[in-house]
Write a protein that holds these residues in place. Structure first.
Motif, PDB file in Angstrom:
ATOM      1  N   LEU A   6      33.262  33.102  52.782  1.00 36.03           N
ATOM      2  CA  LEU A   6      34.312  33.925  51.859  1.00 36.03           C
ATOM      3  C   LEU A   6      33.105  34.816  50.573  1.00 36.03           C
ATOM      4  O   LEU A   6      33.370  35.897  50.440  1.00 36.03           O
ATOM      5  CB  LEU A   6      35.240  33.309  51.035  1.00 36.03           C
ATOM      6  CG  LEU A   6      36.375  34.318  50.321  1.00 36.03           C
ATOM      7  CD1 LEU A   6      36.313  35.376  51.491  1.00 36.03           C
ATOM      8  CD2 LEU A   6      36.931  33.467  50.199  1.00 36.03           C
ATOM      9  N   SER A   9      30.096  37.222  51.964  1.00 37.52           N
ATOM     10  CA  SER A   9      31.076  38.063  52.523  1.00 37.52           C
ATOM     11  C   SER A   9      31.963  39.250  52.073  1.00 37.52           C
ATOM     12  O   SER A   9      32.411  40.279  53.257  1.00 37.52           O
ATOM     13  CB  SER A   9      31.840  37.801  53.990  1.00 37.52           C
ATOM     14  OG  SER A   9      31.502  36.193  54.997  1.00 37.52           O
ATOM     15  N   ILE A  10      32.393  38.802  50.851  1.00 32.44           N
ATOM     16  CA  ILE A  10      32.784  40.208  50.173  1.00 32.44           C
ATOM     17  C   ILE A  10      32.191  41.170  49.667  1.00 32.44           C
ATOM     18  O   ILE A  10      30.976  40.647  48.963  1.00 32.44           O
ATOM     19  CB  ILE A  10      33.661  39.436  49.431  1.00 32.44           C
ATOM     20  CG1 ILE A  10      34.975  38.644  49.410  1.00 32.44           C
ATOM     21  CG2 ILE A  10      35.112  40.919  48.890  1.00 32.44           C
ATOM     22  CD1 ILE A  10      35.153  37.793  48.058  1.00 32.44           C
ATOM     23  N   THR A  11      32.324  42.536  50.495  1.00 29.88           N
ATOM     24  CA  THR A  11      31.463  43.293  49.796  1.00 29.88           C
ATOM     25  C   THR A  11      31.702  44.051  47.793  1.00 29.88           C
ATOM     26  O   THR A  11      32.766  43.432  48.152  1.00 29.88           O
ATOM     27  CB  THR A  11      31.701  45.287  50.999  1.00 29.88           C
ATOM     28  OG1 THR A  11      33.090  45.451  50.131  1.00 29.88           O
ATOM     29  CG2 THR A  11      31.417  45.107  52.130  1.00 29.88           C
ATOM     30  N   LYS A  14      35.313  45.935  47.700  1.00 30.36           N
ATOM     31  CA  LYS A  14      35.927  45.975  48.436  1.00 30.36           C
ATOM     32  C   LYS A  14      36.828  44.425  47.433  1.00 30.36           C
ATOM     33  O   LYS A  14      37.585  44.733  46.786  1.00 30.36           O
ATOM     34  CB  LYS A  14      36.691  45.125  49.508  1.00 30.36           C
ATOM     35  CG  LYS A  14      36.440  46.659  50.369  1.00 30.36           C
ATOM     36  CD  LYS A  14      37.084  46.145  51.854  1.00 30.36           C
ATOM     37  CE  LYS A  14      37.071  46.773  53.281  1.00 30.36           C
ATOM     38  NZ  LYS A  14      36.609  46.295  54.442  1.00 30.36           N
ATOM     39  N   GLY A  15      36.160  44.051  46.572  1.00 29.09           N
ATOM     40  CA  GLY A  15      35.972  42.844  45.708  1.00 29.09           C
ATOM     41  C   GLY A  15      36.506  43.292  44.440  1.00 29.09           C
ATOM     42  O   GLY A  15      36.973  42.053  43.862  1.00 29.09           O
ATOM     43  N   GLY A  61      28.628  40.504  47.997  1.00 27.90           N
ATOM     44  CA  GLY A  61      29.126  38.767  47.866  1.00 27.90           C
ATOM     45  C   GLY A  61      29.078  38.578  46.477  1.00 27.90           C
ATOM     46  O   GLY A  61      28.315  39.082  45.731  1.00 27.90           O
ATOM     47  N   ALA A  73      36.568  35.574  44.989  1.00 26.02           N
ATOM     48  CA  ALA A  73      37.340  35.404  45.831  1.00 26.02           C
ATOM     49  C   ALA A  73      38.682  34.847  45.768  1.00 26.02           C
ATOM     50  O   ALA A  73      39.490  35.456  47.270  1.00 26.02           O
ATOM     51  CB  ALA A  73      36.983  34.100  46.251  1.00 26.02           C
ATOM     52  N   TYR A  76      39.860  38.618  46.176  1.00 22.34           N
ATOM     53  CA  TYR A  76      39.627  39.500  47.461  1.00 22.34           C
ATOM     54  C   TYR A  76      40.817  39.146  48.146  1.00 22.34           C
ATOM     55  O   TYR A  76      41.594  39.204  49.672  1.00 22.34           O
ATOM     56  CB  TYR A  76      38.763  39.262  47.422  1.00 22.34           C
ATOM     57  CG  TYR A  76      38.619  39.909  48.929  1.00 22.34           C
ATOM     58  CD1 TYR A  76      38.139  41.081  49.385  1.00 22.34           C
ATOM     59  CD2 TYR A  76      38.260  38.988  49.850  1.00 22.34           C
ATOM     60  CE1 TYR A  76      37.947  42.507  50.198  1.00 22.34           C
ATOM     61  CE2 TYR A  76      38.583  39.812  51.327  1.00 22.34           C
ATOM     62  CZ  TYR A  76      37.861  41.765  51.233  1.00 22.34           C
ATOM     63  OH  TYR A  76      38.066  41.977  52.610  1.00 22.34           O
TER      64      TYR A  76
END
Length: 91
Positions: A6, A9-11, A14-15, A61, A73, A76
């Motif tokens: 995780l 993996s978060i752009t 978006k985060g 990330g 995290a 998100y």
């Protein structure tokens, strides 16, 4: 729900959007929200690391072990769950 890798993996976009929404909904002042988001951008976009004598920048990330990683995290995943699990909207 199990999430694989995780933190990495978060752009960033978006985060940051999820974090901003969570802060805005907390009732904090716009100055406080703006400061937190600016600091989050600094942590995310200026994250350099050294591997075998070569420097890299992490483009997506956040780094494992970063103090901001767990809260980032969680923000998100809160946004993801509200969008896809509870309401069916997209992030």
């Amino acid at each position: 729900m199990d999430v694989n890798s995780l933190y990495t993996s978060i752009t960033h976009e978006k985060g940051i959007a999820a974090s901003k929404l969570l802060l805005e909904n907390s009732g904090k002042s716009t100055t406080y929200v703006r400061l937190c988001i600016d600091l989050l951008r600094l942590v995310l976009y200026e994250n350099y690391f050294l591997y075998e004598y070569t420097y890299y920048v992490q483009c997506q990330g956040t780094a494992m072990g970063s103090n901001v990683a767990p809260a980032y995290a969680n923000a998100y995943m809160n946004s993801f769950e509200e969008s896809f699990v509870y309401y069916g909207y997209q992030i």
